[in-house]
Design an enzyme around this catalytic site. Structure first.
Site, PDB file in Angstrom:
ATOM      1  N   ARG A  11       0.812  -1.027   0.187  1.00 22.84           N
ATOM      2  CA  ARG A  11      -0.137   0.133   0.185  1.00 22.84           C
ATOM      3  C   ARG A  11       0.947   1.338   0.057  1.00 22.84           C
ATOM      4  O   ARG A  11       1.913   1.075   0.561  1.00 22.84           O
ATOM      5  CB  ARG A  11      -0.818   0.150   1.159  1.00 22.84           C
ATOM      6  CG  ARG A  11      -1.873  -1.183   1.061  1.00 22.84           C
ATOM      7  CD  ARG A  11      -2.661  -1.251   2.557  1.00 22.84           C
ATOM      8  NE  ARG A  11      -3.498  -2.312   2.558  1.00 22.84           N
ATOM      9  CZ  ARG A  11      -3.109  -3.492   2.819  1.00 22.84           C
ATOM     10  NH1 ARG A  11      -1.922  -3.754   3.338  1.00 22.84           N
ATOM     11  NH2 ARG A  11      -3.847  -4.682   2.975  1.00 22.84           N
ATOM     12  N   LYS A  29      -1.648  -2.038   7.932  1.00 21.68           N
ATOM     13  CA  LYS A  29      -2.939  -1.880   8.052  1.00 21.68           C
ATOM     14  C   LYS A  29      -3.555  -2.907   9.010  1.00 21.68           C
ATOM     15  O   LYS A  29      -4.650  -2.726   9.623  1.00 21.68           O
ATOM     16  CB  LYS A  29      -3.670  -1.971   6.633  1.00 21.68           C
ATOM     17  CG  LYS A  29      -5.100  -1.973   6.617  1.00 21.68           C
ATOM     18  CD  LYS A  29      -5.768  -1.942   5.070  1.00 21.68           C
ATOM     19  CE  LYS A  29      -7.146  -2.072   5.118  1.00 21.68           C
ATOM     20  NZ  LYS A  29      -7.830  -2.411   3.824  1.00 21.68           N
ATOM     21  N   HIS A  47      -3.420   2.239  -5.985  1.00 15.02           N
ATOM     22  CA  HIS A  47      -3.775   0.815  -5.426  1.00 15.02           C
ATOM     23  C   HIS A  47      -3.889  -0.076  -6.399  1.00 15.02           C
ATOM     24  O   HIS A  47      -4.073  -1.354  -6.341  1.00 15.02           O
ATOM     25  CB  HIS A  47      -5.070   0.934  -4.829  1.00 15.02           C
ATOM     26  CG  HIS A  47      -5.240   0.081  -3.806  1.00 15.02           C
ATOM     27  ND1 HIS A  47      -4.533  -0.079  -2.623  1.00 15.02           N
ATOM     28  CD2 HIS A  47      -6.113  -1.264  -3.612  1.00 15.02           C
ATOM     29  CE1 HIS A  47      -5.052  -1.103  -1.765  1.00 15.02           C
ATOM     30  NE2 HIS A  47      -5.840  -1.774  -2.551  1.00 15.02           N
ATOM     31  N   ARG A  66      -1.408  -2.919  -6.777  1.00 14.73           N
ATOM     32  CA  ARG A  66      -1.581  -4.300  -5.991  1.00 14.73           C
ATOM     33  C   ARG A  66      -2.457  -5.035  -6.938  1.00 14.73           C
ATOM     34  O   ARG A  66      -2.213  -6.297  -6.905  1.00 14.73           O
ATOM     35  CB  ARG A  66      -2.444  -3.746  -4.714  1.00 14.73           C
ATOM     36  CG  ARG A  66      -0.961  -3.265  -3.893  1.00 14.73           C
ATOM     37  CD  ARG A  66      -1.904  -2.526  -2.303  1.00 14.73           C
ATOM     38  NE  ARG A  66      -2.503  -3.651  -1.664  1.00 14.73           N
ATOM     39  CZ  ARG A  66      -2.086  -4.442  -0.611  1.00 14.73           C
ATOM     40  NH1 ARG A  66      -0.652  -4.496  -0.989  1.00 14.73           N
ATOM     41  NH2 ARG A  66      -2.686  -5.143  -0.084  1.00 14.73           N
ATOM     42  N   HIS A 107      -1.950  -9.729   3.185  1.00 13.85           N
ATOM     43  CA  HIS A 107      -3.244 -10.141   3.613  1.00 13.85           C
ATOM     44  C   HIS A 107      -3.476 -11.347   4.468  1.00 13.85           C
ATOM     45  O   HIS A 107      -2.749 -12.160   4.804  1.00 13.85           O
ATOM     46  CB  HIS A 107      -4.320 -10.628   2.225  1.00 13.85           C
ATOM     47  CG  HIS A 107      -4.386  -9.622   1.303  1.00 13.85           C
ATOM     48  ND1 HIS A 107      -4.836 -10.062   0.080  1.00 13.85           N
ATOM     49  CD2 HIS A 107      -4.497  -8.316   1.325  1.00 13.85           C
ATOM     50  CE1 HIS A 107      -5.028  -8.809  -0.429  1.00 13.85           C
ATOM     51  NE2 HIS A 107      -4.884  -7.679   0.230  1.00 13.85           N
ATOM     52  N   TYR A 122      -4.397 -21.648  11.898  1.00 15.69           N
ATOM     53  CA  TYR A 122      -3.413 -22.718  12.139  1.00 15.69           C
ATOM     54  C   TYR A 122      -2.197 -22.369  11.195  1.00 15.69           C
ATOM     55  O   TYR A 122      -0.960 -22.874  12.032  1.00 15.69           O
ATOM     56  CB  TYR A 122      -3.865 -23.983  12.142  1.00 15.69           C
ATOM     57  CG  TYR A 122      -4.675 -24.395  13.044  1.00 15.69           C
ATOM     58  CD1 TYR A 122      -4.350 -24.965  14.218  1.00 15.69           C
ATOM     59  CD2 TYR A 122      -6.189 -24.401  12.807  1.00 15.69           C
ATOM     60  CE1 TYR A 122      -5.198 -25.366  15.019  1.00 15.69           C
ATOM     61  CE2 TYR A 122      -7.159 -24.889  13.861  1.00 15.69           C
ATOM     62  CZ  TYR A 122      -6.821 -25.194  15.136  1.00 15.69           C
ATOM     63  OH  TYR A 122      -7.426 -25.739  16.014  1.00 15.69           O
TER      64      TYR A 122
END
Length: 160
Positions: free
Chosen positions: A6, A33, A95, A98, A122, A131
């Site tokens: 970003r 973020k 953006h 991305r 992410h 997990y």
């Protein structure tokens, strides 16, 4: 474009986050973020840009300092304005880099979904995300170098 970060995370880069020997950029959780540390494997192109930037700027803190305000990063609007001045105003936004990264990596069928998503910082959702704490650094190193090499082919006029 090279990092898939970003814009704010990139603009506020600090020299202390860059490890040239390990070839990583470790952004602390408080700057991200999602409030999780993010590690970017540095490519040959990224290292070259950082080396050039280190020679150009005389700022002990910020990689991309503000020319007007000492001890502050550059204005976030500077990057958006550069896209506009390059003739892409109304056609492309920051953006979008991305989006380009994600789409290009998925379309290639060369990389695991988790490696792509981790490169974008992410969070992997569901039980798998709870997990699975893998960082996929080796695969992401290869992925980022592949992507950076591809961008350079696309941007033949760019001299890095």
């Amino acid at each position: 474009a090279l990092t898939a970060l970003r814009s704010k995370e990139c603009i506020e880069a600090r020299w202390e986050e860059i490890d040239f020997k390990k070839r990583i950029w470790a952004i602390p959780a408080e700057r991200m973020k999602m409030r999780r540390e993010h590690i970017i494997p540095l490519t040959d192109q990224m290292i070259r840009i950082f080396e050039l930037q280190k020679k150009e700027v005389n700022d002990p803190i910020y990689v991309f300092p503000s020319p007007q305000h000492k001890n502050q990063p550059m204005n976030p609007w500077s990057l958006s304005r550069s896209i506009h001045h390059a003739g892409y105003g109304g056609k492309h936004v920051l953006h979008g880099f991305r989006h380009l990264f994600s789409t290009t990596c998925y379309e290639s069928n060369k990389w695991r979904e988790d490696a792509i998503e981790m490169s974008l910082a992410h969070i992997i959702s569901g039980v798998r995300g709870v997990y699975n704490k893998a960082k996929y650094l080796d695969e992401r190193k290869d992925l980022m170098q592949w992507y950076n090499d591809l961008l350079i082919v696309y941007a033949k006029d760019l001299k890095i």
